[in-house]
Design an enzyme around this catalytic site. Sequence first.
Site, PDB file in Angstrom:
ATOM      1  N   SER A 254       0.808  -1.170   0.184  1.00  0.00           N
ATOM      2  CA  SER A 254      -0.133   0.184  -0.054  1.00  0.00           C
ATOM      3  C   SER A 254       0.095   1.052  -0.383  1.00  0.00           C
ATOM      4  CB  SER A 254      -0.652  -0.100   1.425  1.00  0.00           C
ATOM      5  OG  SER A 254      -1.776   0.815   1.156  1.00  0.00           O
TER       6      SER A 254
ATOM      7  N   LYS B 153      -0.858  -0.813  -4.158  1.00  0.00           N
ATOM      8  CA  LYS B 153      -2.042  -0.016  -4.196  1.00  0.00           C
ATOM      9  C   LYS B 153      -1.431   1.579  -3.533  1.00  0.00           C
ATOM     10  CE  LYS B 153      -4.262  -0.238   0.277  1.00  0.00           C
ATOM     11  NZ  LYS B 153      -5.330  -1.258   1.093  1.00  0.00           N
ATOM     12  N   LEU B 154      -2.445   2.076  -4.287  1.00  0.00           N
ATOM     13  CA  LEU B 154      -2.422   3.494  -4.043  1.00  0.00           C
ATOM     14  C   LEU B 154      -3.298   4.381  -3.850  1.00  0.00           C
ATOM     15  CD1 LEU B 154      -0.864   4.507  -8.092  1.00  0.00           C
ATOM     16  CD2 LEU B 154       0.181   3.837  -6.160  1.00  0.00           C
ATOM     17  N   LYS B 155      -3.052   5.158  -2.583  1.00  0.00           N
ATOM     18  CA  LYS B 155      -4.086   5.886  -1.758  1.00  0.00           C
ATOM     19  C   LYS B 155      -4.603   6.962  -2.741  1.00  0.00           C
ATOM     20  CE  LYS B 155      -4.166   3.538   1.849  1.00  0.00           C
ATOM     21  NZ  LYS B 155      -5.204   3.107   2.669  1.00  0.00           N
TER      22      LYS B 155
ATOM     23  N   ASP C 172      -6.763   3.119  -3.408  1.00  0.00           N
ATOM     24  CA  ASP C 172      -7.789   2.532  -2.097  1.00  0.00           C
ATOM     25  C   ASP C 172      -7.918   4.514  -1.417  1.00  0.00           C
ATOM     26  OD1 ASP C 172      -7.139   1.345   1.459  1.00  0.00           O
ATOM     27  OD2 ASP C 172      -8.996   2.800   0.992  1.00  0.00           O
TER      28      ASP C 172
ATOM     29  N   ASN D  27     -10.664   5.068   0.603  1.00  0.00           N
ATOM     30  CA  ASN D  27     -11.052   5.112   2.340  1.00  0.00           C
ATOM     31  C   ASN D  27     -12.115   6.160   2.859  1.00  0.00           C
ATOM     32  OD1 ASN D  27      -7.389   4.703   2.801  1.00  0.00           O
ATOM     33  ND2 ASN D  27      -9.154   3.473   4.417  1.00  0.00           N
TER      34      ASN D  27
ATOM     35  N   GLU E 111     -10.655   0.486  -3.785  1.00  0.00           N
ATOM     36  CA  GLU E 111     -11.683   0.020  -2.788  1.00  0.00           C
ATOM     37  C   GLU E 111     -12.385   1.184  -1.736  1.00  0.00           C
ATOM     38  OE1 GLU E 111      -7.987  -1.131  -0.919  1.00  0.00           O
ATOM     39  OE2 GLU E 111      -9.145  -1.929   1.193  1.00  0.00           O
TER      40      GLU E 111
ATOM     41  N   ASP F 125     -13.834  -2.496   2.641  1.00  0.00           N
ATOM     42  CA  ASP F 125     -13.127  -2.820   3.465  1.00  0.00           C
ATOM     43  C   ASP F 125     -13.533  -1.604   4.756  1.00  0.00           C
ATOM     44  OD1 ASP F 125     -10.261  -1.408   4.943  1.00  0.00           O
ATOM     45  OD2 ASP F 125     -10.971  -2.867   5.263  1.00  0.00           O
TER      46      ASP F 125
ATOM     47  N   LYS G 294      -9.602  -7.597   6.787  1.00  0.00           N
ATOM     48  CA  LYS G 294      -9.398  -7.295   8.503  1.00  0.00           C
ATOM     49  C   LYS G 294     -10.044  -8.401   9.500  1.00  0.00           C
ATOM     50  CE  LYS G 294      -7.518  -3.283   5.962  1.00  0.00           C
ATOM     51  NZ  LYS G 294      -7.885  -1.820   6.513  1.00  0.00           N
TER      52      LYS G 294
ATOM     53  N   GLY H 240      -4.378  -5.110   5.425  1.00  0.00           N
ATOM     54  CA  GLY H 240      -3.296  -4.269   6.582  1.00  0.00           C
ATOM     55  C   GLY H 240      -3.670  -3.376   7.488  1.00  0.00           C
TER      56      GLY H 240
HETATM   57  C1  LIG Z   1      -2.193  -0.832   4.643  1.00  0.00           C
HETATM   58  C2  LIG Z   1      -3.434   0.375   4.427  1.00  0.00           C
HETATM   59  O1  LIG Z   1      -3.245   0.972   3.845  1.00  0.00           O
HETATM   60  N1  LIG Z   1      -4.241  -0.165   5.620  1.00  0.00           N
HETATM   61  C3  LIG Z   1      -5.528   0.255   6.032  1.00  0.00           C
HETATM   62  C4  LIG Z   1      -4.740   1.819   6.094  1.00  0.00           C
HETATM   63  C5  LIG Z   1      -4.480   2.720   7.456  1.00  0.00           C
HETATM   64  C6  LIG Z   1      -3.485   3.576   7.025  1.00  0.00           C
HETATM   65  C7  LIG Z   1      -2.912   3.554   8.016  1.00  0.00           C
HETATM   66  C8  LIG Z   1      -3.047   3.806   8.650  1.00  0.00           C
HETATM   67  C9  LIG Z   1      -2.128   4.096  10.581  1.00  0.00           C
HETATM   68  C10 LIG Z   1      -2.049   3.468  11.509  1.00  0.00           C
HETATM   69  C11 LIG Z   1      -2.690   2.142  11.534  1.00  0.00           C
HETATM   70  C12 LIG Z   1      -3.481   1.489  10.428  1.00  0.00           C
HETATM   71  C13 LIG Z   1      -3.896   2.309   8.924  1.00  0.00           C
HETATM   72  C14 LIG Z   1      -4.544   2.083   9.166  1.00  0.00           C
HETATM   73  C15 LIG Z   1      -6.142   0.309   4.445  1.00  0.00           C
HETATM   74  O2  LIG Z   1      -6.290  -0.966   4.193  1.00  0.00           O
HETATM   75  O3  LIG Z   1      -7.694   1.272   3.800  1.00  0.00           O
HETATM   76 MG   LIG Z   2      -8.942   0.203   3.159  1.00  0.00          MG
END
Ligand SMILES: CC(=O)N[C@@H](Cc1ccc2ccccc2c1)C(=O)O
Ligand SMILES: [Mg+2]
Length: 366
Positions: free
Chosen positions: A133, A159-161, A187, A189, A212, A237, A261, A289
Amino acid sequence: MKITGIELRRIAMPLVAPFRTSFGTETRRDVLLLRVVTPDAEGWGECVAMSQPLYSSEYAEGAADVLRRFLIPALPARPGPYAVNEALRPVKGHRMAKAALETAVLDAHLRAAGQSFADFLGATRSRVAAGVSVGIMNSVPELLDAVAGYLDEGYVRIKLKIQPGWDLEPVRAVRERFGPELPLQVDANAAYTLADAPHLARLDEFGLLLIEQPLADDDMVQHARLAASISTPVCLDESIESADHAAAAISLGACSVVNIKPGRVGGYLEARRIHDLCRAHGVTVWCGGMLETGIGRAANVALAALPGFTLPGDTSGSRRYYSTDITPPFELEDGHLTVPTGPGIGVEPIPSLLDEVTVATEWIPL
Ligand SMILES: CC(=O)N[C@@H](Cc1ccc2ccccc2c1)C(=O)O
Ligand SMILES: [Mg+2]
């Protein structure tokens, strides 16, 4: 298996680089670890809640409090692995806190029985493909350098935020630089609304594996509307907190892929139920993750080895986030992580390293 007591341990782990998403930038991971002590074995569980309630409503201090006041007191004296979820059911929500407790009890049980997590869960593979990620960056060149670095390390999926203002341009740049074959997904979020549907449809030209959680963290209906108007597969997610949620999302057509998750859904048993349900409906799943230490990472890698996990997960190597993990580090080998084979989660914290990052410990006798 009689529990003697439970240790709540808060640790602070600096991240190797700031990790920016649509909900903020993290430079350090504050983690709540649980250690369940029994006469036969000790079990570990990692609570994935962030230090602030930005990903979901849970946060580390709140999880510690609900564990101390309500969840640990609700445990029977001799909880079997399947008894924990039942005992905690009267408490509404707090799934990440519940997951950590269930996992630590399960780990102690499996270590005492000499059975690995992978074997217990029904893993069919000995290694799992590793995706990565990649956070929001200050510029496209910086993003391209980061992606090149991860590909050099062997990651098999990028995977790009994304967020409004950082979406089409970075995705287009990655596609142009690394080609159409690179397994690529995004992703958000929950950064967009249904009004952004026409904009999100412009991602369709890039042949992404999935988008995502584009919309609100607790939504399914609008995701179903969006899924009907774009060709990129929608993955949920944050919206999926249980097998019942997964069933509802599937019946609504809200997603065709699920990011599982274990912490978000209340534990590995519920995660396996979601895996089984999705598989029965032909819905692809992969393991998400939460920047876990080696403790949570070990259990996630075992889960990701189940047959329905057909897409690379965010089960990255330890060094993606930490220069020094509290367990022996998970290292990429040919783009894969090896599933631990030892009893329980198969790893243990290294005491000296754990002490270095420990902020507080609390012993709760049972
Ligand atoms: C790997 C990935 O993108 N994880 C989460 C987002 C995320 C991003 C930043 C975080 C910082 C601290 C604890 C949990 C976190 C979860 C997700 O999939 O949406
Ligand atoms: Mg996510």
